[in-house]
Design a protein around this motif. Sequence first.
Motif, PDB file in Angstrom:
ATOM      1  N   ILE A 155       1.707  16.365   2.682  1.00  0.00           N
ATOM      2  CA  ILE A 155       0.434  17.072   2.530  1.00  0.00           C
ATOM      3  C   ILE A 155      -0.494  16.737   3.696  1.00  0.00           C
ATOM      4  CG2 ILE A 155      -1.649  17.256   1.095  1.00  0.00           C
ATOM      5  CD1 ILE A 155       0.197  16.941  -1.363  1.00  0.00           C
ATOM      6  N   LYS A 156      -0.499  15.464   4.077  1.00  0.00           N
ATOM      7  CA  LYS A 156      -1.330  15.048   5.201  1.00  0.00           C
ATOM      8  C   LYS A 156      -0.953  15.830   6.463  1.00  0.00           C
ATOM      9  CE  LYS A 156      -0.821  12.163   8.730  1.00  0.00           C
ATOM     10  NZ  LYS A 156      -0.613  10.976   9.558  1.00  0.00           N
ATOM     11  N   ARG A 157       0.343  15.968   6.692  1.00  0.00           N
ATOM     12  CA  ARG A 157       0.804  16.682   7.903  1.00  0.00           C
ATOM     13  C   ARG A 157       0.506  18.169   7.807  1.00  0.00           C
ATOM     14  NH1 ARG A 157       5.810  12.838   7.904  1.00  0.00           N
ATOM     15  NH2 ARG A 157       5.312  11.490   9.650  1.00  0.00           N
ATOM     16  N   LYS A 158       0.712  18.731   6.588  1.00  0.00           N
ATOM     17  CA  LYS A 158       0.486  20.168   6.384  1.00  0.00           C
ATOM     18  C   LYS A 158      -0.946  20.545   6.765  1.00  0.00           C
ATOM     19  CE  LYS A 158       0.467  23.391   2.438  1.00  0.00           C
ATOM     20  NZ  LYS A 158       0.675  23.419   0.969  1.00  0.00           N
ATOM     21  N   TYR A 159      -1.913  19.695   6.399  1.00  0.00           N
ATOM     22  CA  TYR A 159      -3.324  20.015   6.657  1.00  0.00           C
ATOM     23  C   TYR A 159      -3.910  19.260   7.846  1.00  0.00           C
ATOM     24  CZ  TYR A 159      -3.042  22.449   2.232  1.00  0.00           C
ATOM     25  OH  TYR A 159      -2.680  23.316   1.236  1.00  0.00           O
ATOM     26  N   ASN A 160      -3.015  18.604   8.622  1.00  0.00           N
ATOM     27  CA  ASN A 160      -3.498  17.894   9.803  1.00  0.00           C
ATOM     28  C   ASN A 160      -4.619  16.899   9.524  1.00  0.00           C
ATOM     29  OD1 ASN A 160      -2.447  18.082  12.395  1.00  0.00           O
ATOM     30  ND2 ASN A 160      -2.786  20.311  12.326  1.00  0.00           N
ATOM     31  N   VAL A 161      -4.506  16.192   8.420  1.00  0.00           N
ATOM     32  CA  VAL A 161      -5.508  15.166   8.113  1.00  0.00           C
ATOM     33  C   VAL A 161      -5.298  14.028   9.111  1.00  0.00           C
ATOM     34  CG1 VAL A 161      -6.301  13.517   6.360  1.00  0.00           C
ATOM     35  CG2 VAL A 161      -5.508  15.798   5.678  1.00  0.00           C
ATOM     36  N   PRO A 162      -6.362  13.572   9.782  1.00  0.00           N
ATOM     37  CA  PRO A 162      -6.164  12.544  10.821  1.00  0.00           C
ATOM     38  C   PRO A 162      -5.556  11.236  10.294  1.00  0.00           C
ATOM     39  CG  PRO A 162      -8.342  13.561  11.035  1.00  0.00           C
ATOM     40  CD  PRO A 162      -7.754  14.077   9.756  1.00  0.00           C
ATOM     41  N   LEU A 163      -5.996  10.790   9.107  1.00  0.00           N
ATOM     42  CA  LEU A 163      -5.606   9.440   8.689  1.00  0.00           C
ATOM     43  C   LEU A 163      -5.106   9.353   7.247  1.00  0.00           C
ATOM     44  CD1 LEU A 163      -8.670   7.482  10.158  1.00  0.00           C
ATOM     45  CD2 LEU A 163      -6.340   7.527  11.097  1.00  0.00           C
ATOM     46  N   LEU A 164      -3.982   8.683   7.082  1.00  0.00           N
ATOM     47  CA  LEU A 164      -3.501   8.319   5.738  1.00  0.00           C
ATOM     48  C   LEU A 164      -3.532   6.790   5.642  1.00  0.00           C
ATOM     49  CD1 LEU A 164      -2.223   8.850   2.974  1.00  0.00           C
ATOM     50  CD2 LEU A 164      -0.001   9.102   4.112  1.00  0.00           C
ATOM     51  N   TYR A 165      -4.294   6.307   4.681  1.00  0.00           N
ATOM     52  CA  TYR A 165      -4.538   4.868   4.481  1.00  0.00           C
ATOM     53  C   TYR A 165      -3.809   4.457   3.213  1.00  0.00           C
ATOM     54  CZ  TYR A 165      -7.859   1.022   2.994  1.00  0.00           C
ATOM     55  OH  TYR A 165      -8.471  -0.142   2.560  1.00  0.00           O
ATOM     56  N   VAL A 166      -2.907   3.493   3.305  1.00  0.00           N
ATOM     57  CA  VAL A 166      -2.130   3.081   2.133  1.00  0.00           C
ATOM     58  C   VAL A 166      -2.167   1.570   1.954  1.00  0.00           C
ATOM     59  CG1 VAL A 166       0.203   2.911   1.182  1.00  0.00           C
ATOM     60  CG2 VAL A 166      -0.570   5.078   2.145  1.00  0.00           C
ATOM     61  N   VAL A 177       9.071   0.765   2.155  1.00  0.00           N
ATOM     62  CA  VAL A 177       7.805   1.300   2.659  1.00  0.00           C
ATOM     63  C   VAL A 177       8.162   1.926   4.005  1.00  0.00           C
ATOM     64  CG1 VAL A 177       5.474   0.751   3.468  1.00  0.00           C
ATOM     65  CG2 VAL A 177       6.420  -0.475   1.507  1.00  0.00           C
ATOM     66  N   LEU A 178       8.214   3.270   4.037  1.00  0.00           N
ATOM     67  CA  LEU A 178       8.635   3.959   5.258  1.00  0.00           C
ATOM     68  C   LEU A 178       7.398   4.492   5.981  1.00  0.00           C
ATOM     69  CD1 LEU A 178      11.810   5.766   3.849  1.00  0.00           C
ATOM     70  CD2 LEU A 178      11.592   3.466   4.825  1.00  0.00           C
ATOM     71  N   THR A 179       6.723   3.568   6.636  1.00  0.00           N
ATOM     72  CA  THR A 179       5.418   3.859   7.234  1.00  0.00           C
ATOM     73  C   THR A 179       5.445   5.108   8.126  1.00  0.00           C
ATOM     74  OG1 THR A 179       4.965   1.502   7.183  1.00  0.00           O
ATOM     75  CG2 THR A 179       3.545   2.828   8.591  1.00  0.00           C
ATOM     76  N   ASP A 180       6.385   5.147   9.064  1.00  0.00           N
ATOM     77  CA  ASP A 180       6.398   6.261  10.027  1.00  0.00           C
ATOM     78  C   ASP A 180       6.875   7.547   9.368  1.00  0.00           C
ATOM     79  OD1 ASP A 180       5.542   4.350  11.733  1.00  0.00           O
ATOM     80  OD2 ASP A 180       7.324   4.334  13.029  1.00  0.00           O
ATOM     81  N   GLU A 181       7.950   7.438   8.573  1.00  0.00           N
ATOM     82  CA  GLU A 181       8.493   8.633   7.920  1.00  0.00           C
ATOM     83  C   GLU A 181       7.459   9.268   6.984  1.00  0.00           C
ATOM     84  OE1 GLU A 181      12.570   7.826   6.715  1.00  0.00           O
ATOM     85  OE2 GLU A 181      12.340   9.403   5.193  1.00  0.00           O
ATOM     86  N   TRP A 182       6.702   8.457   6.294  1.00  0.00           N
ATOM     87  CA  TRP A 182       5.710   8.968   5.347  1.00  0.00           C
ATOM     88  C   TRP A 182       4.363   9.272   6.010  1.00  0.00           C
ATOM     89  CZ3 TRP A 182       6.752   4.637   1.124  1.00  0.00           C
ATOM     90  CH2 TRP A 182       8.045   4.831   0.594  1.00  0.00           C
ATOM     91  N   GLY A 183       4.299   9.093   7.317  1.00  0.00           N
ATOM     92  CA  GLY A 183       3.079   9.461   8.045  1.00  0.00           C
ATOM     93  C   GLY A 183       1.874   8.579   7.745  1.00  0.00           C
ATOM     94  N   ILE A 184       2.114   7.312   7.466  1.00  0.00           N
ATOM     95  CA  ILE A 184       0.997   6.416   7.135  1.00  0.00           C
ATOM     96  C   ILE A 184       0.371   5.872   8.427  1.00  0.00           C
ATOM     97  CG2 ILE A 184       0.287   4.347   5.869  1.00  0.00           C
ATOM     98  CD1 ILE A 184       2.812   4.776   4.107  1.00  0.00           C
ATOM     99  N   ASP A 185      -0.932   6.057   8.559  1.00  0.00           N
ATOM    100  CA  ASP A 185      -1.628   5.637   9.779  1.00  0.00           C
ATOM    101  C   ASP A 185      -2.172   4.228   9.694  1.00  0.00           C
ATOM    102  OD1 ASP A 185      -1.869   8.253  11.441  1.00  0.00           O
ATOM    103  OD2 ASP A 185      -2.263   8.802   9.354  1.00  0.00           O
TER     104      ASP A 185
END
Length: 362
Positions: A155-166, A177-185
């Motif tokens: 979803i983050k990638r679909k809407y180009n959200v700058p940051l995902l904080y987990v 925990v697949l940080t890069d695959e899941w797009g976690i910033d």
Amino acid sequence: MKSYPIPMVPGPVHVPEEVLKAYMYDYGCSDMEPEFLDLYNRTEAQLQQVFATRNKVVIMTGEGMIVLWGALKSCLKAGDRVLTIGTGLFGFGVGDMAASLGAEVQTVGFGYDETIHDWHRVDEAVAAFHPKMITAVHCETPSGTLNPLEKLGEIKRKYNVPLLYVDTVAGLGGTPVLTDEWGIDLCLGGAQKVISAPAGMSFLAVSDRAWEITQEVGYQGYDALLPFLHAQRDFYFPYTPYWHGMAALNKALELLLNEGLEHSYQRHAEAAQACREGLLEAGLELFPAASAVPSPTVTAVRVPDHITWSELDIKFRQRGLVAGGNYGLLAGKVFRLGHMGTQANLKLVQSALDVIKSVLEN
Ligand SMILES: *Cc1c(COP(=O)(O)O)cnc(C)c1O
């Protein structure tokens, strides 16, 4: 008591002898000695493996909360939009923290006994709100649940959200925990949970986009990320690094990586399953809803009607077991068994279950 024969608190957990030994050395000045810089670099490389990331990992002095705050303050300015996904105490708490910094926070909330499931709601909220940052908690420790994160990254990638904080302080090392695959910033972890080092070190994987944003924001403070961007290149840290803490963390990560991450994940899954089965056998009710994902690192159980948590706690301790109570809405109603890190051990779980059964039968 300082320690118990059956330690089942969901962090800080039992620290192994080898890790304590790594700590106990008369280290010199960490600002000056190349051995410290080398230790920091090697610890970063270990953490990159555990986080499954190529991003830079920042290692800070302080327990988990320092990276939770540091990442927010370094990336947010007043008025920035934050979409918080809340399924428990920490999840909703991150939204409160962002709001206290002046961010405009919108929350997609689920029950404390649930994990993220209605992706449509999340998708719609992101589409309508255009947040700068989405926040979520991986293992919601007080609830004993594990949020699935892969879809959040999509979803983050679909809407180009700058940051995902987990916040994966209580999951990292015990479950993938697949940080890069899941797009976690901004992927946050701590030493005293699964990693099984003393409380006092925490770390986060920071994406290139997040670094850009920290530069735009320019936050300065004790918990700021920016001074770490070139700290290794320049061998110039923002404060005297904690050599003892780093040495203990490095040793604990070495033990984890020598065991193998897959093996650790399996060990945690087995300990959690045995724990849940034993509790059900003892007639107790698990806290997470049947549709929620239970955490492999911590199990949350309802306090039965006929006894209070303080009575249970006293009886457990008399028999050598120390478990975790709870906070906020769950205080007195739900207790926890932390089978994370050194405590993800079938024998230990069995001993805890034996104590619980004997207390409930008497
Ligand atoms: C333990 C934990 C933290 C960090 O809390 P500390 O104050 O460092 O113990 C943050 N998030 C979660 C989900 C945790 O379980």
